[in-house]
Structure formats: structure tokens, C-alpha cells
Design a protein around this motif. Structure first.
Motif, mmCIF file in Angstrom:
data_model
loop_
_atom_site.group_PDB
_atom_site.id
_atom_site.type_symbol
_atom_site.label_atom_id
_atom_site.label_comp_id
_atom_site.label_asym_id
_atom_site.label_seq_id
_atom_site.Cartn_x
_atom_site.Cartn_y
_atom_site.Cartn_z
ATOM 1 N N TYR A 165 89.603 30.715 84.954
ATOM 2 C CA TYR A 165 90.988 31.154 85.109
ATOM 3 C C TYR A 165 91.231 32.454 84.345
ATOM 4 N N ILE A 166 90.777 32.512 83.100
ATOM 5 C CA ILE A 166 90.984 33.709 82.287
ATOM 6 C C ILE A 166 90.386 34.937 82.971
ATOM 7 N N GLU A 167 89.186 34.780 83.516
ATOM 8 C CA GLU A 167 88.485 35.919 84.095
ATOM 9 C C GLU A 167 88.990 36.286 85.486
ATOM 10 N N MET A 169 92.436 35.418 86.648
ATOM 11 C CA MET A 169 93.821 34.964 86.739
ATOM 12 C C MET A 169 94.615 35.707 87.799
ATOM 13 N N HIS A 395 102.980 35.621 86.202
ATOM 14 C CA HIS A 395 101.717 35.229 85.573
ATOM 15 C C HIS A 395 101.995 34.367 84.342
ATOM 16 N N VAL A 397 99.973 33.370 80.689
ATOM 17 C CA VAL A 397 98.827 33.491 79.788
ATOM 18 C C VAL A 397 98.864 32.310 78.823
ATOM 19 N N GLU A 414 91.197 35.332 73.214
ATOM 20 C CA GLU A 414 91.330 34.954 74.622
ATOM 21 C C GLU A 414 92.672 35.393 75.185
ATOM 22 N N GLN A 418 93.036 37.924 78.368
ATOM 23 C CA GLN A 418 93.867 37.685 79.545
ATOM 24 C C GLN A 418 94.733 38.904 79.859
ATOM 25 N N ARG A 421 92.644 41.750 81.329
ATOM 26 C CA ARG A 421 92.256 41.504 82.725
ATOM 27 C C ARG A 421 93.437 41.690 83.676
#
Length: 431
Positions: A165-167, A169, A395, A397, A414, A418, A421
Motif C-alpha cells: 500500500y505504501i509503495e 498508494m 488519500h 497516510v 514510513e 508515503q 510517493r
């Protein structure tokens, strides 16, 4: 417009619960149907138990996969029948499928659009909490899973899915928070936060026949509006924006009637500043007061925590965007966010910071002269404010501890990852 709902979430994120809620929120124009994916693995204990209760599950055991979209994770092969999903959508139903592979999610979106341009795949990431090994194993045993090797694999996969998800999103249309634990009675009523999020998507996207991606404007600079409670990581995101230089965005300063705190950044222009001799008047703030008296319509002002005034120089903001520069501004007041969205429309990218920290840590992090029980109340109530305005935020985070390193360090790193990205996704026009 026809729709397919594609869910992604780690094990123990509440996928089964969310699916039940999606089905239970059917109405005229929204007839969801769970579609099981094919899998070569054996059914798990909780899946067998669900079948014994007469419940549908999101997986079907097969010896040979015949589906047209196949992917493999941790040695387990899974298949999704795209043609079946499209057929169900063409029958005025909304197929719901679980897809825990990002490449498969991307392929599903692309292939469905290719086969039928009138189909929209709504991608939703489910978040409950960051997987913690001890808690994860305890929950697995509670569900009847006693094979520690399999549980270890599922735990590793759960961490991987969160990282996915982080990479990626920017690929998800929505994040669905399932962060509140309910007792059995409350789980079965229609008033959980999951119900409200489902109905928001149902009423504002599906029943209106629009596509989530139509909310974005790719051709203009972006106004990133960051919101969250007092310890959700907003300050870290502002610091991260400064640390990145002006490559992606500038930070828009705000004026505030409160006095400066030791951990305040340069984005706040306070009434009184800290000096070696104590608090002293801030001449920049005094200039703002004079300017505001002369041009009252130039500033957008709101009250935070029923106590302090914050003010945004709208003339300055408009000039930055007109010059093609993207901006970041932290705003906790919902009516103010709505005013910014109303003026800047799809240039405004709203980001909600979801915090997963304890009340004790919240109190410690919210240090200062205004620490009181109202801060804890703010932390508890902010999630409901997010749910009440679910469609307003583009969005989410996640500010939460993981097992990759020291708690606070891993959270901040992290969180910054986020934001970076997201910046990159808008810079490259992936969104």
C-alpha cells in the motif's frame, strides 16, 4: 457506468467483515455479489467454519486454476475470472473480489477497461492496524489456526501487503478504515464506521454513475491539504516537505494567535516567539494584524480547538499556484478545507493522517501549555470527523508503529515515504 469492487488488505484487516457490510448495504441500484477467487491451497479453518454456517467466502479451492488472471504469492497460486466479473456487472450487479497482489490489481483495472469501456474497477485498501507478531499469532490461534508455519507465512504476507500500500498508494481509489473494535451487537447493526464508508462510496460514486478518477486534475499545480489530529503526523509531513527542498512543493505558512512552542516549525507565524529572555512579540505577526485590518477578505481564518485562531493568506496562496508551484498546507478545520476545495476544486488534494498510537503517547506527543483531556477527546473524535467527510479526502497516510525498527523512527520514516510517493505520483501524472 458498471462497477467492480476490488478489495486489498492484509490478513486480519477485516476483509470478511467488510464484505458482509458491503452485501448488507445493498439497495436499489446497488446489488453487490461476492465472487470467490480460485486457489490451489486448502481452505483454512475459519473458511471451513464459515462454509459450515452457510456463509459465502472469498476463495474457492481448485486443483487446477482455469481463471484468466493468475498470480502467485508465497508459493500459493490464485486466479480471478475477469470474464465472470464482467458478466456479473453486465447483469446489473456489483461483483466484489479480493485481490491481494498489486500487479493483479493493476491488470484487473486495465483488462476490464479494455474489454468494456463502461466498467469502472473501484480499488479499496482495507486498514485495521499494522501487523504485530505477538498479537497476530494470538488472533490466529483464536480463529483456530494452529499451524505456526502457516501463521508465520501469513504474518509475513500481511506485512508485505501493508508495504505494498505504501509503495502504490496512488493506485487505490479509497482507503477503508476498520480501526474500531465493536462488540457483537454493534458489529451487526448498520452504524459501524465501515458501514458509513461503504455508503459514502455507494451513494456518491456508484449510484451517481461516476468514476473516482474523475476527481483529479492532472494539468495544474497541486494544493496538498493535510488534516488529522494533534498527534497524527501532520508536523512530520510538513518537516518532510521542507527536507525535500522545493523540488515537489513549498509549505504555505499560517498565522496563529497562540504563542510559539519549542517544537514549532517555520510554517507557523505565532503571536509571541520564544527567545532566551522568554516570550517576545513577533513583528511578522503584528504586520499580519495590520494587513488583515486593511484587507480583511485577503485571509481565510478559523478557530482550532475552540481556542486559537489560524489564518491563511489566500492572496499568497493564489499567487503561488498561478506561478505553477505546488503547495502544502496543514488545516484541521473541516469547513476551512471545504472552502479551499470549493475554490481550487480538483487542484486541491486532501490527505488525511490516520494515527495509530496510544492515548498515553498522544498526551506525551501533544506537549505544551494546552495539554488536557480535550486532546485525548480530539484523538478519539477525529476518526468520526474523517468518516463524516469521507468523500472529501482523496488519500490516507498511516502514522503507525511497525516492526522494522524503533517505533517512532519507523513511523516517521514510513510517513515520509508515503508523502514522497504521493508527490512523485502527482509529479509524474500517475493520478
Amino acid at each position: 457506468m458498471k462497477y467492480i469492487i476490488a478489495l486489498m488488505g492484509p490478513s486480519q484487516s477485516g476483509k470478511s467483515f467488510v464484505i458482509k457490510k458491503i452485501i448488507s448495504n445493498k439497495c436499489n441500484g446497488f446489488n453487490p455479489k461476492l465472487v470467490a477467487k480460485q486457489a490451489t491451497r486448502n481452505l483454512r479453518t475459519e473458511e471451513k467454519a464459515a462454509l459450515a454456517r452457510g456463509e459465502d467466502i472469498d476463495v474457492e479451492h481448485v486443483n487446477t486454476i482455469t481463471a484468466d488472471l493468475v498470480y502467485q504469492t508465497y508459493g500459493q497460486r490464485t486466479g480471478i475470472e475477469i470474464s465472470k466479473l464482467i458478466a456479473i456487472a453486465n447483469d446489473n450487479k456489483v461483483p466484489v473480489v479480493v485481490v491481494n497482489d498489486i500487479m493483479a490489481m493493476a491488470k484487473l483495472k486495465k483488462e476490464c477497461k479494455k474489454r468494456d469501456n463502461d466498467i469502472c474497477v473501484i480499488s479499496i485498501f482495507l486498514f485495521r492496524k499494522i501487523p504485530v507478531k505477538e498479537e497476530y499469532f494470538a488472533e490466529s490461534r483464536k480463529r483456530g489456526n494452529v499451524d505456526d508455519k502457516e501463521t508465520e507465512q501469513r504474518f509475513d504476507k500481511a506485512k508485505t501487503v501493508y508495504r505494498i500500500y505504501i509503495e502504490n498508494m496512488h493506485m487505490f481509489d479509497f482507503v477503508m478504515l476498520n480501526t474500531i473494535n465493536y462488540d457483537e451487537n454493534d458489529r451487526n447493526n448498520g452504524n459501524t464506521i465501515v458501514d458509513y464508508q461503504i455508503r459514502a462510496i455507494r451513494d456518491n460514486i456508484i449510484l451517481k454513475g461516476v468514476c473516482p478518477r474523475e476527481r483529479c486534475d492532472k494539468d495544474k499545480p497541486v494544493l496538498y491539504i493535510i488534516s488529522g489530529n494533534g498527534a497524527s503526523g501532520k508536523d512530520e509531513l510538513i518537516e518532510a516537505t521542507y527536507a525535500m527542498g522545493k523540488l515537489y512543493a513549498d509549505v504555505l505558512p499560517k498565522y496563529t494567535s497562540r504563542n510559539q512552542k519549542a517544537d514549532d516549525g517555520p510554517e507557523l507565524i505565532c503571536k509571541m516567539n520564544i527567545s532566551e529572555h522568554g516570550l517576545i512579540e513577533n513583528p511578522t505577526y503584528n504586520e499580519y494584524i495590520l494587513l488583515r485590518k486593511k484587507y480583511p477578505n485577503r485571509f481565510l481564518t478559523y478557530i482550532a480547538n475552540k481556542k486559537y485562531e489560524y489564518s491563511i493568506d489566500m492572496q499568497n496562496l493564489r499567487q503561488y499556484l498561478k506561478l505553477g508551484k505546488s503547495l502544502v498546507v496543514a488545516v484541521s478545520d473541516i469547513p476551512t478545507i471545504k472552502k479551499l476545495i470549493e475554490e481550487f476544486k480538483n487542484q486541491a488534494v486532501t490527505i488525511y493522517c490516520n494515527s495509530q498510537i496510544s492515548q498515553e503517547e498522544f498526551m506525551q506527543k501533544s506537549s505544551g501549555d494546552d495539554v488536557d483531556l480535550a486532546k485525548v477527546s480530539e484523538m478519539n473524535n477525529k476518526i468520526y470527523e474523517f468518516i463524516d467527510n469521507y468523500m472529501m479526502f482523496r488519500h490516507v497516510v498511516i502514522y503507525a508503529e511497525n516492526e522494522l525498527g524503533h517505533a517512532s523512527d519507523s513511523r516517521q520514516e514510513e510517513l515520509i515515504d508515503q508523502l514522497f510517493r504521493l508527490f512523485r505520483a502527482y509529479e509524474e501524472k500517475w493520478i
